[in-house]
Enzyme design. Structure first.
Site, PDB file in Angstrom:
ATOM      1  N   TYR A  84       0.848  -1.195   0.000  1.00  0.00           N
ATOM      2  CA  TYR A  84       0.000   0.000   0.000  1.00  0.00           C
ATOM      3  C   TYR A  84       0.884   1.245   0.000  1.00  0.00           C
ATOM      4  O   TYR A  84       1.612   1.499   0.973  1.00  0.00           O
ATOM      5  CB  TYR A  84      -0.919   0.023   1.222  1.00  0.00           C
ATOM      6  CG  TYR A  84      -1.903  -1.124   1.302  1.00  0.00           C
ATOM      7  CD1 TYR A  84      -2.293  -1.829   0.161  1.00  0.00           C
ATOM      8  CD2 TYR A  84      -2.443  -1.504   2.525  1.00  0.00           C
ATOM      9  CE1 TYR A  84      -3.192  -2.876   0.252  1.00  0.00           C
ATOM     10  CE2 TYR A  84      -3.358  -2.542   2.622  1.00  0.00           C
ATOM     11  CZ  TYR A  84      -3.719  -3.233   1.485  1.00  0.00           C
ATOM     12  OH  TYR A  84      -4.616  -4.262   1.573  1.00  0.00           O
ATOM     13  N   HIS A 135      -0.614 -12.112   0.712  1.00  0.00           N
ATOM     14  CA  HIS A 135      -1.582 -11.169   0.144  1.00  0.00           C
ATOM     15  C   HIS A 135      -2.395 -11.790  -0.987  1.00  0.00           C
ATOM     16  O   HIS A 135      -3.617 -11.624  -1.058  1.00  0.00           O
ATOM     17  CB  HIS A 135      -0.837  -9.926  -0.357  1.00  0.00           C
ATOM     18  CG  HIS A 135      -1.671  -8.695  -0.394  1.00  0.00           C
ATOM     19  ND1 HIS A 135      -1.145  -7.439  -0.265  1.00  0.00           N
ATOM     20  CD2 HIS A 135      -3.008  -8.514  -0.536  1.00  0.00           C
ATOM     21  CE1 HIS A 135      -2.126  -6.531  -0.336  1.00  0.00           C
ATOM     22  NE2 HIS A 135      -3.255  -7.170  -0.500  1.00  0.00           N
ATOM     23  N   SER A 178     -12.817  -4.550   2.280  1.00  0.00           N
ATOM     24  CA  SER A 178     -13.820  -3.729   1.583  1.00  0.00           C
ATOM     25  C   SER A 178     -15.232  -4.053   2.068  1.00  0.00           C
ATOM     26  O   SER A 178     -16.149  -4.246   1.269  1.00  0.00           O
ATOM     27  CB  SER A 178     -13.716  -3.939   0.064  1.00  0.00           C
ATOM     28  OG  SER A 178     -14.312  -2.887  -0.648  1.00  0.00           O
ATOM     29  N   LEU A 183     -17.405  -2.186   3.225  1.00  0.00           N
ATOM     30  CA  LEU A 183     -18.339  -1.132   2.824  1.00  0.00           C
ATOM     31  C   LEU A 183     -18.323  -0.941   1.307  1.00  0.00           C
ATOM     32  O   LEU A 183     -18.663   0.132   0.802  1.00  0.00           O
ATOM     33  CB  LEU A 183     -18.006   0.183   3.537  1.00  0.00           C
ATOM     34  CG  LEU A 183     -18.142   0.147   5.050  1.00  0.00           C
ATOM     35  CD1 LEU A 183     -17.715   1.474   5.666  1.00  0.00           C
ATOM     36  CD2 LEU A 183     -19.576  -0.190   5.462  1.00  0.00           C
ATOM     37  N   GLY A 184     -17.930  -2.004   0.592  1.00  0.00           N
ATOM     38  CA  GLY A 184     -17.939  -1.932  -0.865  1.00  0.00           C
ATOM     39  C   GLY A 184     -17.058  -0.825  -1.398  1.00  0.00           C
ATOM     40  O   GLY A 184     -17.460  -0.074  -2.301  1.00  0.00           O
ATOM     41  N   GLY A 186     -16.354   1.860  -0.045  1.00  0.00           N
ATOM     42  CA  GLY A 186     -17.013   3.122   0.262  1.00  0.00           C
ATOM     43  C   GLY A 186     -18.388   3.282  -0.339  1.00  0.00           C
ATOM     44  O   GLY A 186     -19.163   4.136   0.087  1.00  0.00           O
TER      45      GLY A 186
END
Length: 331
Positions: free
Chosen positions: A56, A136, A214, A216-217, A219
């Site tokens: 990241y 990962h 993810s 919350l999709g 965001g």
């Protein structure tokens, strides 16, 4: 609902914090001071299970930001990080097909590099041991047994406490566990991305916790994403192109009425729903805004009545996101 949960022997808060959003190039620009402030808010509100990766941001940026935030408070946090996407110089990149616009990721999970990955992460984070260390992505050119075997050596040497795997198939999870106990499997799972039922079954059978990334999709499920800025990683996801996003916002507006009836936010509805799917589920939402972080973490205290869960599921069965899946449709 209990405020802590167990991932294959590792006790963590019921909701963690996904730190990916705190590096530039993920969800647009952000500076390190704002990133550290977000992490401070998460830790202060009980979101002490922090998830990062050496991939990241550039040059381990996200791990370094996490390391800065936890300096002097190591005993307060549980740190998870991941390896395999930041291919070291001289190593052969192995293409892995994914459902983003760029079509593939480059990975390398050869055993000979894994100790080096871990040492770099420990340095970036400024810690002596990684609490939960994930592969990962499985390397298509390396048997997962070989990668996990090398990870197990890190546990034996005291560099890592627990092992995890991420973005794997049910068969890969089973094969990984046969080599070394796996505490958690990380996979995309939310109200607009169902988990593979077989993967959930295998995790339950083996006693492996499930960490939805993810949740919350990316965001979307907050109901606040109308368009994306340039430099936002989500521009690579077909569900977020302008036409698809507009259609998805229209169809998923039904979730707002559900949340309003319960007196909670859409984000809290999405997270509480995930927590009710299994007692070993620990979602890791990310945010840059302290108020949103606190709101997300408060979802751990929300109990949904069985009738409410049936109502939610009835709505979800009628919804079909436009734009395909977010990542794993190629696996």
């Amino acid at each position: 609902m209990t405020s802590t949960r167990n991932l294959g022997g590792l006790d963590v808060p019921a909701i963690g914090f996904g730190a990916m959003v705190l590096s530039p190039g993920m969800y647009g620009d952000i500076d390190d001071d704002r990133a550290v402030a977000a992490l401070d808010a998460a830790i202060g509100a009980g979101g002490t299970f922090i998830d990062t990766s050496d991939a990241y941001g550039d040059d381990g940026h996200n791990e370094k930001v996490v390391g800065r935030a936890i300096r002097g408070r190591r005993d307060e946090v549980t740190v998870a990080t991941k390896f395999g996407l930041r291919v070291p110089d001289g190593a052969q990149p192995h293409p892995l097909a994914v459902g983003f616009a760029f079509e593939q990721l480059l990975v390398n999970a050869e055993p000979k590099y894994i100790r080096g990955y871990a040492d770099s992460s420990l340095t970036n984070l400024g810690i002596d041991v990684i609490d939960l260390y994930y592969l990962h992505f499985p390397d298509p050119q390396v048997p997962i047994e070989d990668s996990v075997g090398a990870m197990g050596e890190l546990v034996a040497d005291g560099k890592v406490r627990y092992l995890g795997v991420s973005n794997v198939t049910p068969d890969e999870l089973r094969r990984a566990y046969a080599v070394h106990p796996i505490a958690a499997v990380q996979t995309e799972w939310s109200m607009w991305r169902p988990i593979d039922p077989e993967l959930l079954d295998v995790a339950r059978e083996l006693g492996v916790g499930v960490v939805p990334w993810s949740p919350l999709g990316a965001g979307f499920l907050t109901g606040t994403v109308e368009k994306l800025d340039d430099g936002d990683f989500r521009n690579n996801a077909p569900r977020f192109d302008a036409e698809s996003l507009k259609a998805n916002n229209a169809s998923y507006a039904a979730l707002q009425a559900l949340a309003a009836d319960l007196g909670i936010s859409r984000s809290q509805l999405a997270l509480a729903w995930l927590l009710h799917q299994d007692p070993a589920v620990v979602p890791i939402p990310g945010s840059r805004t302290p108020a949103h972080i606190v709101e997300n973490l408060a979802a751990a205290d929300i109990t949904l009545h069985p009738d409410t869960l049936e109502r939610i599921d009835a709505v979800l069965t009628r919804l079909m996101p436009v734009g395909g899946t977010l990542l794993q449709d190629e696996r």
